[in-house]
Design an enzyme around this catalytic site. Structure first.
Site, PDB file in Angstrom:
ATOM      1  N   GLU A 282       0.886  -1.063   0.079  1.00 24.50           N
ATOM      2  CA  GLU A 282      -0.005  -0.001   0.075  1.00 24.50           C
ATOM      3  C   GLU A 282       0.873   1.207  -0.150  1.00 24.50           C
ATOM      4  OE1 GLU A 282      -2.718  -0.549   3.234  1.00 24.50           O
ATOM      5  OE2 GLU A 282      -4.014  -2.069   2.148  1.00 24.50           O
TER       6      GLU A 282
ATOM      7  N   GLY B   1      -6.666  -0.499  15.662  1.00 24.93           N
ATOM      8  CA  GLY B   1      -7.052  -1.451  16.530  1.00 24.93           C
ATOM      9  C   GLY B   1      -8.591  -1.370  17.114  1.00 24.93           C
TER      10      GLY B   1
ATOM     11  N   ASP C  85     -18.663   2.158  11.484  1.00 27.26           N
ATOM     12  CA  ASP C  85     -17.426   2.085  11.069  1.00 27.26           C
ATOM     13  C   ASP C  85     -17.102   3.158   9.975  1.00 27.26           C
ATOM     14  OD1 ASP C  85     -14.713   1.194  10.725  1.00 27.26           O
ATOM     15  OD2 ASP C  85     -14.980  -0.290   9.548  1.00 27.26           O
TER      16      ASP C  85
ATOM     17  N   TRP D  82      -8.642   4.000   2.659  1.00 26.10           N
ATOM     18  CA  TRP D  82      -7.342   4.465   2.780  1.00 26.10           C
ATOM     19  C   TRP D  82      -6.732   5.067   1.490  1.00 26.10           C
ATOM     20  CZ3 TRP D  82      -3.632   2.439   0.222  1.00 26.10           C
ATOM     21  CH2 TRP D  82      -3.706   1.301  -0.492  1.00 26.10           C
TER      22      TRP D  82
ATOM     23  N   CYS E  63     -13.185 -16.374  11.559  1.00 28.03           N
ATOM     24  CA  CYS E  63     -12.182 -16.930  10.651  1.00 28.03           C
ATOM     25  C   CYS E  63     -12.051 -15.988   9.309  1.00 28.03           C
ATOM     26  CB  CYS E  63     -12.303 -18.131  10.396  1.00 28.03           C
ATOM     27  SG  CYS E  63     -12.525 -19.459  11.699  1.00 28.03           S
TER      28      CYS E  63
ATOM     29  N   MET F 162      -1.137 -17.584  12.905  1.00 23.90           N
ATOM     30  CA  MET F 162      -2.403 -18.147  13.109  1.00 23.90           C
ATOM     31  C   MET F 162      -2.592 -18.090  14.860  1.00 23.90           C
ATOM     32  SD  MET F 162      -5.096 -19.706  12.313  1.00 23.90           S
ATOM     33  CE  MET F 162      -6.528 -20.866  13.135  1.00 23.90           C
TER      34      MET F 162
HETATM   35 CA    CA Z   1     -12.494   0.371  11.285  1.00 26.28          CA
END
Ligand code: CA
Length: 702
Positions: A86, A198, A322, A410, A630, A672
Site C-alpha cells: 500500500e 485496533g 465504522d 485509505w 475466521c 495463526m
Molecule cells: Ca474500522
C-alpha cells in the site's frame, strides 16, 4: 575512541567514499525547509502525500497527455512480499524508499532499481491477526538522514537513510493490547507523528509526537477519553467525556484510532488528524446512553507544539457504522463565495465530501459523492448529518450504504490545482448491519459487536421490513467502484470512470494526467481534465497503492507498488485469479525498454476427496463460527483472497491436526492465533463446514 564513535566514523567514511566515487555533491538534506517547500520542488517526493498539504500532485510534465502512450518499463523490483502493498515510494537524492509487507523497508537506486539496503522489521507474526486489514504498511518518512517507519507491532523505528541500520526505535503502544501500525509517519516541526489502529479489536486511540533526532516522546493526544477515575489527561478529554455515557472505558477502550491520515499547515502550525470508528462498532455496546462520542470519526486540528485541540469537526457523530474519518485530508486554497478560503478537504467513509475552513473548522460544504442511505444530507447550519430513520440499527438487520469499507477508504486521492479537481477512488457499497446476539468481548480478538456472519441468516437476525426504511433510501444491494473527479468548489462530480474492478490510490500531474492502478492488475493513465483513457498496462497482480513520480538525470519516472491484499484482499477473491502472487515495484519512463513480465502466483494444490460425517446443523453452526472468527483472514464463505491459505485446499494432514492448529496454537509462529476460547465442538463444527465447502468446490461450485 569508543566502539560507538568508531562505528559512526566508519559510516561517515563509507558515506563520503560513496559520494566521491559517484562524483556527486553532498546530498541535500530533507529538513524543515525542504519539507515546507516540497510542493514547489518537483524532482523529488520527500513526504508521503508529496507535500504537507497531501495533494499527491506533481508539477512534472515531461510525461504528459500527448506522450503518455510511450510509457515503457524502466525497471522492476521484487520486495519479497506475498501480501498487500500500500506504500507510495519516497525519492530523495536519487534513492527510492518504500515499504513492503510486515513493515519491512527497502532503499533502491531510483535510476535502476538496484537494491541499496533492506531492513527487516522482524515483526511478531501473531500481529497479523491483530491487524484488521492485512500486514500492510503505507510508507516511510524522511528527515535529516533518517528514514522513519511504523512497525505493525507498534514500534516506531528510525533507520540511517544511507545504510538502513537502526538508529533508534521506541515501542509506541502497550505491547499487551491489540494495537497495530500500518500508516506512514509524518515529520512536522522536528517531530515524528505516528498513530495506530485496533478499533475493531478494542483499544483507545492516540497519536504520538516523538523527537525526530532522539525518539523521545514529546506529546500524546488521545482521541477518546479514558477512565475518569484516573483523571483526564487534559481539558480536551474532560470535554470529550461529556459526550460519552456509561462505563465506556471498560467496553473496548472507545476506539477512534488515527491509523492513516495527517496533514499539516506550517503557517498555522496546525496538525490535522483523521480519527477512526468507535469500539465496539455498535454504540449501545460502548456508550449505552447515546452521545456523540468525541473525538470519534472526526477531523481534529491540533496545535503542533502541544498536541492540544485547536478545533474539531465530527463527520459522523455517535458513529456505529465504522465510518472512520481517517481518510486522506488535503489542504488547498480555493475560491469559494468570491474569496480565497484556506480549506481542508476529505472524502471519509460515510459518503459525504467535506470542505472546511482549515483555520477555524467552519463547514463550507458537505455533499454526497456516493450512494448514501444512512443520512439524507448534512445540515450546513449545525454541521450535523440528518440521519435516516433506519440508520441506528439494532436487533433487526438493516442494509445501509455505504458499508464499513466506506465510499472511500485509505486509498489516496489526489488534488490537481490546474483542473481544480480531486481524484477519488470511490466505492458504491451496501452492508447488513445488525447487533451481534449474545455478544461477549474476547480481549485481543475482534470485538465489533455486530455480526459479520449475519448476512442472509434471517432466522437468527430478522431483516428490518422495507416499509421501515426512509422513502428513497431502501435496502438495495450494490457494489461498484469508480475513479471520481470531484469539483470541491461546486461540490459536485465533474466526471466519473466506472470500473469493473476496484480502484487503487491516485496520482495527478501537471502533464494533465491521473494515474490509477486497479484490483484486476491494470495500471491506467487518464487525462486529468476529462478522464479520457490514454494508456494502460497489465501488471498481473492487484494494485491498491497510489503511484508516485520523480525526475532524475533528465527523465521523469512513474513508480507503483503492485500487491493484492488489505481488507478486501483477504476476505474477497483476487480479481486477477492469482493465488499467493508476489508483490513488485514497477517503474515506468518514456520509451522504457525493459522487458515487462507481469506478476504470477502459484498453482493451487490439487483437491483430493476427504470423507466427513456431519449433519447440516453442524455445518451451519460451523459456518456461523467461521464467519465471526475466521472469515476476515481466510475469506467470506472460506473463499480466500489469495494471500492467506484457502482452507478448502488444505492438505488432509492439516485437517488431521485441525484442533492443534486452531485451539492449541500450533501455527502461531506463522501468524495463526490460538483460539483457545473456542470449544472442541466449536472447532469440530468449523472443520465440518470447511470440508463441506471443499466438497462443494469439488462438485463444481466456486
Ligand atoms: Ca474500522
Amino acid at each position: 575512541m569508543t566502539r560507538k564513535a568508531l562505528t559512526a566514523t566508519t559510516i561517515l567514511i563509507i558515506g563520503l567514499a560513496a559520494s566521491i566515487c559517484s562524483g556527486e555533491a553532498k546530498p541535500a538534506q530533507v529538513d524543515d525547509a525542504a519539507l515546507r517547500n516540497a510542493a514547489s520542488a518537483p524532482d523529488e517526493w520527500i513526504t508521503i502525500g508529496r507535500d504537507y498539504a497531501e495533494t499527491r500532485f506533481s508539477p512534472l510534465r515531461q510525461i504528459n497527455s500527448s506522450n503518455v502512450a510511450r510509457l515503457g518499463l524502466a525497471w522492476s523490483y521484487d520486495p519479497g512480499s506475498l501480501r498487500g502493498l500500500e506504500a507510495t515510494p519516497l525519492v530523495a537524492n536519487g534513492v527510492l524508499y518504500a515499504t513492503s509487507d510486515w513493515s519491512n523497508v527497502f532503499a533502491l537506486d531510483a535510476r535502476t532499481g538496484r537494491e541499496l539496503w533492506r531492513w527487516d522489521a522482524k515483526a511478531d507474526r501473531i500481529r497479523g491477526y491483530r491487524a484488521c486489514c492485512d500486514v500492510v504498511n503505507r510508507g516511510v518518512a524522511l528527515y535529516k538522514g533518517k528514514v522513519y517507519v511504523g512497525v505493525i507491532d507498534g514500534r516506531l523505528a528510525a533507520l540511517d537513510a544511507a545504510t538502513g541500520t537502526l538508529r533508534w526505535e521506541v515501542q509506541t503502544t502497550p505491547v499487551d493490547e491489540p494495537y497495530t501500525i500500518t500508516g506512514a509517519p509524518r515529520v512536522v516541526d522536528g517531530k515524528v507523528i505516528i498513530g495506530n489502529g485496533g478499533s475493531e479489536l478494542g483499544v483507545r486511540g492516540f497519536v504520538s509526537a516523538y523527537d525526530a533526532e532522539t525518539g523521545k516522546l514529546i506529546w500524546r493526544f488521545y482521541t477518546v477519553p479514558g477512565d475518569p477515575a484516573k483523571g483526564f489527561e487534559n481539558e480536551d478529554m474532560r470535554k470529550a467525556a461529556e459526550t460519552w455515557t456509561g462505563e465506556w472505558w471498560k467496553n473496548g477502550g472507545g476506539g477512534g484510532t488515527a491509523w492513516d491520515s495527517f496533514a499539516y499547515d506550517p503557517d498555522a502550525k496546525l496538525l490535522y488528524v483523521g480519527t477512526g470508528n468507535g469500539s465496539a462498532w455498535d454504540r449501545s455496546l460502548r456508550s449505552p446512553g447515546g452521545g456523540d462520542n468525541l473525538y470519534l470519526s472526526s477531523i481534529v486540528a491540533l496545535h503542533v507544539e502541544t498536541g492540544r485541540v485547536a478545533w474539531y469537526y465530527q463527520t459522523t457523530p455517535g458513529d456505529q457504522w465504522d465510518y472512520t474519518a481517517v481518510q486522506q485530508m488535503t489542504l488547498a486554497d480555493l475560491q469559494i463565495g468570491g474569496r480565497t478560503r484556506k480549506v481542508i478537504m476529505q472524502a471519509p467513509k460515510n459518503g459525504f465530501f467535506y470542505v472546511l475552513d482549515r483555520l477555524t473548522g467552519e463547514l463550507l460544504s458537505a455533499e454526497p459523492y456516493a450512494k448514501v442511505t444512512w443520512a439524507k444530507g448534512v445540515d450546513l447550519k449545525t454541521g450535523r448529518p440528518i440521519e435516516t430513520r433506519q440508520a441506528r440499527y439494532g436487533d433487526k438487520a438493516v442494509m445501509l450504504s455505504p458499508g464499513p469499507g466506506g465510499a472511500h477508504n485509505w486509498h489516496p486521492m489526489s488534488f490537481n490545482p490546474n483542473t481544480g479537481l480531486v481524484y477519488i477512488p470511490a466505492i458504491e457499497s451496501s452492508f447488513t448491519y445488525v447487533r451481534e446476539r449474545d455478544f461477549r468481548r474476547v480481549p485481543g480478538f475482534w470485538n465489533m459487536g455486530i455480526d459479520l456472519a449475519a448476512r442472509g441468516n434471517s432466522a437468527q437476525y430478522p431483516a428490518l421490513p422495507e416499509s421501515e426504511y426512509e422513502p428513497g433510501t431502501g435496502p438495495e444491494v450494490g457494489a461498484a467502484s469508480s475513479l471520481l473527479a470531484w469539483d470541491p468548489v461546486a461540490a459536485k462530480p465533474r466526471w466519473r470512470i466506472k470500473h469493473e474492478a476496484t480502484g487503487g490510490g491516485t496520482l495527478t500531474t501537471a502533464g494533465n494526467l491521473v494515474f490509477q492502478g486497479l484490483s484486476d492488475g491494470r495500471f491506467v493513465a487518464y487525462t486529468a481534465d476529462t478522464g479520457a483513457k490514454l494508456w494502460e498496462v497489465q501488471l498481473g497482480n492487484g494494485i491498491m497503492a497510489a503511484p508516485g513520480t520523480y525526475f532524475l538525470d533528465g527523465k521523469q519516472y512513474v513508480s507503483v507498488l503492485v500487491g493484492w491484499g488489505g481488507a478486501s484482499g483477504l476476505y474477497a477473491p483476487n480479481p486477477t485469479q492469482q493465488y499467493k502472487a508476489p508483490g513488485r515495484l514497477f517503474t515506468f519512463v518514456l520509451d522504457g525498454e525493459a522487458k515487462l513480465e507481469p506478476v504470477r502466483g502459484i498453482e493451487r494444490p490439487p483437491l483430493t476427496p476427504i470423507e466427513y460425517n456431519s449433519t447440516p446443523a453442524e455445518v451451519e453452526r460451523g459456518a456461523t463460527i467461521f464467519g465471526r472468527r475466521c472469515s476476515m483472514c481466510h475469506g467470506i464463505a472460506a473463499v480466500s483472497g489469495g494471500a492467506i491459505a484457502d482452507l478448502r485446499y488444505a492438505l488432509p494432514a492439516t485437517y488431521d491436526s485441525f484442533d492443534q492448529i486452531v485451539r492449541q496454537g500450533a501455527y502461531q509462529a506463522l501468524g495463526m492465533p490460538k483460539f483457545d476460547f473456542l470449544s472442541e465442538a466449536d472447532v469440530a463444527a468449523v472443520k465440518s463446514y470447511l470440508l463441506f465447502r471443499r466438497k462443494e468446490l469439488m462438485d463444481g461450485a466456486r
